[in-house]
Structure formats: C-alpha cells, structure tokens
Write an enzyme that holds these catalytic residues in place. Sequence first.
Site, PDB file in Angstrom:
ATOM      1  N   HIS A   1      55.553  16.015  35.311  1.00  0.00           N
ATOM      2  CA  HIS A   1      56.762  14.985  35.243  1.00  0.00           C
ATOM      3  C   HIS A   1      56.254  13.952  34.302  1.00  0.00           C
ATOM      4  O   HIS A   1      55.369  13.304  34.644  1.00  0.00           O
ATOM      5  CB  HIS A   1      56.689  14.410  36.732  1.00  0.00           C
ATOM      6  CG  HIS A   1      57.877  13.383  36.914  1.00  0.00           C
ATOM      7  ND1 HIS A   1      58.664  13.624  38.239  1.00  0.00           N
ATOM      8  CD2 HIS A   1      58.680  12.754  36.201  1.00  0.00           C
ATOM      9  CE1 HIS A   1      59.669  12.642  38.227  1.00  0.00           C
ATOM     10  NE2 HIS A   1      59.515  12.208  36.981  1.00  0.00           N
TER      11      HIS A   1
ATOM     12  N   GLY B   1      64.184  13.274  34.282  1.00  0.00           N
ATOM     13  CA  GLY B   1      65.376  12.824  33.472  1.00  0.00           C
ATOM     14  C   GLY B   1      66.106  13.676  32.771  1.00  0.00           C
ATOM     15  O   GLY B   1      66.903  13.205  31.639  1.00  0.00           O
TER      16      GLY B   1
ATOM     17  N   ASN C   1      59.262  17.959  33.274  1.00  0.00           N
ATOM     18  CA  ASN C   1      60.110  17.486  34.417  1.00  0.00           C
ATOM     19  C   ASN C   1      60.369  16.144  34.085  1.00  0.00           C
ATOM     20  O   ASN C   1      59.458  15.230  33.971  1.00  0.00           O
ATOM     21  CB  ASN C   1      59.528  17.808  35.613  1.00  0.00           C
ATOM     22  CG  ASN C   1      60.232  17.431  36.909  1.00  0.00           C
ATOM     23  OD1 ASN C   1      59.679  16.745  37.747  1.00  0.00           O
ATOM     24  ND2 ASN C   1      61.718  17.568  37.168  1.00  0.00           N
TER      25      ASN C   1
ATOM     26  N   CYS D   1      53.205  14.105  44.104  1.00  0.00           N
ATOM     27  CA  CYS D   1      54.103  13.394  44.863  1.00  0.00           C
ATOM     28  C   CYS D   1      53.540  11.991  45.297  1.00  0.00           C
ATOM     29  O   CYS D   1      52.431  12.037  45.637  1.00  0.00           O
ATOM     30  CB  CYS D   1      54.574  14.316  46.084  1.00  0.00           C
ATOM     31  SG  CYS D   1      55.525  13.326  47.332  1.00  0.00           S
TER      32      CYS D   1
END
Length: 337
Positions: A170, A212, A210, A99
């Site tokens: 991600h 899109g 992860n 994050c």
Amino acid sequence: MQKQFELSGAMRFSVAPMVDVTDSVFRRLARLFSKKSMLYTEMIAADAVIHGKNYLLEFHDEELPCVLQLGGSDPKKLAAAAKIGAGFGYTEINLNAGCPSDKVQSGNFGAVLMKTPDLIADCVKAMQDAVSVPVTVKTRIGVDEDDSVDFTLKLVETIAATGCRHVILHARKAWLNGLSPKENRTIPPLDYERVYLVKSAFPNLRITINGGITTIDAVKDQLKRVDGVMLGRAIIDNPFILSKVDSEIFGSIEPMPSREELLYKAVDLAAKIKAEGIPVHHLMRHLLGLFNSCPGARLYRRYLSEHMTQLGAGPDVLIKAYKSMTDARKQEGNYGN
C-alpha cells in the site's frame, strides 16, 4: 533450502482484503463480474482459526483463485493457522503487516509488525515451513516516523530474504496513533514512486501496488511499472469496474457483460444464498454502486437501501430496484417528446 512456489497469474489484478466486505458472499458475487481476478478473504486472526472457528474459512469452489489473509504476530500460531487454511484449499496465504486499526494494534499485529521486520520474517518463514502454497505479505511503505526510502527497502529486503516472492505494498505510510483506519486510507500521501523504486531494487520480487487507484486505465498504467495492482474501495464504489478486468487486463475474448446482465446474474445468486439461509442484504449491499453514473442510479440505490433489509426480502428486490430506475428513464423520455 528456500521453497520455490508457483505464483498465480491472477496476481496481475486483485481485489483487496477488506474487513466486513470481502466475505464469501462478496467473493461469489465478484466471480460473476470477473473469473480471473485474485480475490482475498477478510483478514482473519490466526487465533480464531486455530481455536476452531472454521466457518470463517469456508468458501465455494467458484471463489478460487482466492488468498487467505491471516493476522497475527506469533510465528507458531500463524504456521498452524496457515496449515489449516491451506487444507481448505486456498490458493495462497497472506500475512497482514499493514492494517492500522486499533483492534489489530491491540493484538500486536497488522501495521505494528512493521516496527519489527525481523518478526515479520520469522512469521513468514514459519508459515512457509507449514504449507506448500505461496506465502505472501501485504504491508505499507512506512509506519509512524519510520518513513524513509531506506526503511522501506530494508523492510522489503528482510521479507525477501525468507524466500517470499510476492509483496503487496500500500503506497502510503500508516499512522498508528491519531488517525482512524478510514483516515489512514486517505490522509497519508500516496508515494507510488517509492513502490517503483522497490521494484527496481528487487527485480526478481513480484510487487503489487495498492492505494488510490480507481480506474482500469490507471491499472494499465501501473502495470507498466509493477507486476500487479490491487483495488479495494474503488470496487465497492463502482463494482462494474470488475467486469472490465478479464478482457482489458487478462485479454479474455469473452464479451464483457452489461450492467443489466450482471444484475440478473446477481438475482440468481440472491436466490441461492436466500435458500442457504443467508439474508439477501449481505449480497445486495455490494450492488448499491452497480449503476453509478447512470441516469436514475439514485432511485435504484434508494429502493435497494430501503427494501433489502426488510423481513422476508428476496431476489425480487433487485428487480424492483432496477425497474424503479428504468421507469424513471422512460418517463423522462416521454417528457421530452
């Protein structure tokens, strides 16, 4: 000796942890759409858990399987928080190492941890020693200038050396300065090939991708290359996607519910949460996109937006929002006769 954990089959499809979204109300709603998907909590700071804010961990049995995502950078605190979380009955514990928000950076965790992979490993090992459920890591493929293939492989290698068997990637780098969290979800380019390379390099490691991915067909394509797929904002924009997961991803023979059936299930849930003292807009905000792409969806969204936060609002708001849409459809039909 490294622990051997049994990872849940639900990891084939999961709903991403999202701040101010994936709370208990959202997860109860998500279970009306999919019984088999893996759900996540919002990221919860280890400090909050160990300082007694247990209300943040409370959930209903129907939310399982569910992963508790923790944020932090102190191995001892993360271990203590993981132990408390496991005691609540979560399926797995996940460490957030991706994050990029300013708030998370100021606490020296989230994507900042990517700059110190050994610290990530120390955190994971401490958490593993504290619990008997799997400990997993969600991170990105790079951070700031650390964005090479070698960096990504070394990062994952360091995590895997702890005995961690599941890493969620991600498929974008994170910029710690200059981009907002929202911009970090869209501006850094996607690099799915990097994630596939990680899977090839670590065939015994479970890799979830992860970023899109917005359709079930795209999920199916990704599952040809990796072990799991995680969707986030796509579920917010179009929650009906979730209703397709059990049959198309997990092979369930149960008939897929219609949007209308899901709406009336949500009406029942709205009555339950209102009886619990929870304002119904906490639920209904997640249903604004239920009829996206359907005729009259704009009227449904407008009615829901204008009425769900009114004092005393109840489950009937959903019904009236739906009726505003269907009435408009009937009128359009009449005009065509």
